[in-house]
Design an enzyme around this catalytic site. Structure first.
Site, PDB file in Angstrom:
ATOM      1  N   HIS A  44     -48.612  -6.159 -13.473  1.00 41.63           N
ATOM      2  CA  HIS A  44     -49.675  -5.277 -13.974  1.00 41.63           C
ATOM      3  C   HIS A  44     -50.866  -6.105 -14.467  1.00 41.63           C
ATOM      4  O   HIS A  44     -52.023  -5.765 -14.229  1.00 41.63           O
ATOM      5  CB  HIS A  44     -49.188  -4.455 -15.165  1.00 41.63           C
ATOM      6  CG  HIS A  44     -48.046  -3.539 -14.883  1.00 41.63           C
ATOM      7  ND1 HIS A  44     -46.775  -3.757 -15.356  1.00 41.63           N
ATOM      8  CD2 HIS A  44     -47.990  -2.391 -14.171  1.00 41.63           C
ATOM      9  CE1 HIS A  44     -45.984  -2.782 -14.976  1.00 41.63           C
ATOM     10  NE2 HIS A  44     -46.673  -1.939 -14.236  1.00 41.63           N
ATOM     11  N   LYS A  61     -46.501  -4.178  -4.369  1.00 45.17           N
ATOM     12  CA  LYS A  61     -45.073  -3.923  -4.609  1.00 45.17           C
ATOM     13  C   LYS A  61     -44.703  -2.491  -4.192  1.00 45.17           C
ATOM     14  O   LYS A  61     -43.672  -2.259  -3.584  1.00 45.17           O
ATOM     15  CB  LYS A  61     -44.780  -4.153  -6.097  1.00 45.17           C
ATOM     16  CG  LYS A  61     -43.490  -3.577  -6.598  1.00 45.17           C
ATOM     17  CD  LYS A  61     -42.371  -4.527  -6.386  1.00 45.17           C
ATOM     18  CE  LYS A  61     -41.013  -3.985  -6.740  1.00 45.17           C
ATOM     19  NZ  LYS A  61     -40.970  -2.930  -7.704  1.00 45.17           N
ATOM     20  N   ASP A  62     -45.571  -1.532  -4.555  1.00 46.79           N
ATOM     21  CA  ASP A  62     -45.349  -0.138  -4.133  1.00 46.79           C
ATOM     22  C   ASP A  62     -46.179   0.089  -2.872  1.00 46.79           C
ATOM     23  O   ASP A  62     -47.214   0.770  -2.902  1.00 46.79           O
ATOM     24  CB  ASP A  62     -45.746   0.826  -5.249  1.00 46.79           C
ATOM     25  CG  ASP A  62     -44.819   0.695  -6.441  1.00 46.79           C
ATOM     26  OD1 ASP A  62     -43.603   0.894  -6.278  1.00 46.79           O
ATOM     27  OD2 ASP A  62     -45.304   0.362  -7.535  1.00 46.79           O
TER      28      ASP A  62
HETATM   29  O1  PAF Z   1     -47.461   2.637  -9.870  1.00 44.56           O
HETATM   30  C1  PAF Z   1     -47.338   3.267 -10.939  1.00 44.56           C
HETATM   31  O2  PAF Z   1     -47.107   2.697 -12.008  1.00 44.56           O
HETATM   32  C2  PAF Z   1     -47.486   4.780 -10.934  1.00 44.56           C
HETATM   33  O3  PAF Z   1     -46.949   5.342  -9.785  1.00 44.56           O
HETATM   34  C3  PAF Z   1     -48.921   5.246 -11.149  1.00 44.56           C
HETATM   35  C4  PAF Z   1     -49.842   4.809 -10.018  1.00 44.56           C
HETATM   36  C5  PAF Z   1     -49.463   4.693 -12.467  1.00 44.56           C
HETATM   37  C6  PAF Z   1     -48.979   6.775 -11.207  1.00 44.56           C
HETATM   38  O4  PAF Z   1     -48.186   7.276 -12.242  1.00 44.56           O
END
Ligand code: PAF
Length: 276
Positions: A34, A146-147
């Site tokens: 993050h 990652k996602d």
């Molecule tokens: O990737 C995440 O942490 C969540 O899916 C997001 C984009 C903040 C939406 O809740």
């Protein structure tokens, strides 16, 4: 760094920011992945907004909403140290007030991979991200590779609904042994933590095989499956070898590939991916 909760507080503070505004949406319990998004936003934008909201609508009733890790005090310090100007921490009542009934859905690309086993997940993600975008009104928004499917889905939504926002997808941050950082890694005990390296190990083996000339999609999937199945604590949910933009599963010879996978280690569901 200012912290706001309501939409009206957000609007008032947002109006004071100079552009371009970069936005980092998160569900908190921040890790280096993050923070790499926040750092990139800091480098590229005049102002940086982050949000922390554990979005209930992207969790199925059987998933870990109640136990999802939270530590707002620690997260706030980390974001402030990274140079974030404004933090939005809406409550569920702010995001989903009584009577809420409007949803954003993206079609084809949400039906496969994560969407196949989590059928309501992406509707929750796109709805909350659309609401976050409408609140923050950023020029750029930062997401992690990652996602991988989430990034494809958000790009699709932004393009289809004409959000004037550039989506920036940042590389996966990994532990020294290859495990992709995730807030859910904290659920793993030490044996499971060791076993969890099988995700990156198997993806790297597929990458090496690809670069050594193995371009057959079935053989590449089989290679990853074999490596994961050799790890007694890991249970492979899926391994996909798909087109990186359409997420359609490849057959036969492949050229550009998104390998993505979900593996259960104990009760923890982990995902990882790699593009070649
Ligand atoms: O990737 C995440 O942490 C969540 O899916 C997001 C984009 C903040 C939406 O809740």
């Amino acid at each position: 760094m200012k912290t706001v909760t309501t939409i009206s507080e957000l609007r008032a503070e947002r109006a004071k920011l100079t552009g371009p505004v970069g936005f980092v949406p998160t569900m908190g319990y921040l890790h280096a992945g993050h923070l790499s998004l926040a750092r990139r936003a800091r480098e590229e934008c005049a102002s940086v907004v982050a949000s922390i909201f554990v979005n209930p609508t992207q969790f199925a009733p059987t998933e870990d909403l109640a136990s999802y890790p939270r530590d707002l005090a620690r997260d706030s310090h980390l974001l402030e140290d990274t140079g974030v100007d404004l933090l939005w921490t809406p409550t569920p009542e702010v995001m989903y007030p009584e009577g809420f009934q409007t949803w954003v859905t993206v079609d084809e690309v949400t039906k496969v991979l994560e969407g196949a086993s989590r059928p309501t997940h992406f509707r929750g993600v796109t709805t909350v991200v659309a609401k976050l975008f409408n609140g923050v009104q950023p020029q750029r928004a930062y997401f992690g590779q990652k996602d991988a499917q989430q990034a494809v889905v958000i790009r699709r939504m932004v393009q289809d609904l004409n959000f004037p926002i550039e989506i920036v997808v940042c590389p996966i941050v990994r532990e020294p042994d290859g495990l992709a950082l995730s807030s859910r890694n904290t659920y793993l005990d030490s044996a499971q933590r060791q076993a969890a390296t099988v995700l990156s190990r198997s993806l790297n083996a597929a990458k090496d095989a690809f670069h050594a000339g193995q371009h057959d999609a079935d053989k590449l999937r089989a290679l990853v499956t074999e490596i994961v199945n050799a790890e007694p604590l890991a249970d492979l949910e899926y391994i996909s070898c798909a087109h990186p933009d359409t997420l359609q599963e490849h057959k036969g010879k492949v050229d550009r590939v998104l390998f993505s996978m979900a593996v259960r280690v104990g009760r923890t569901r982990l995902i990882d991916n790699l593009i070649v």
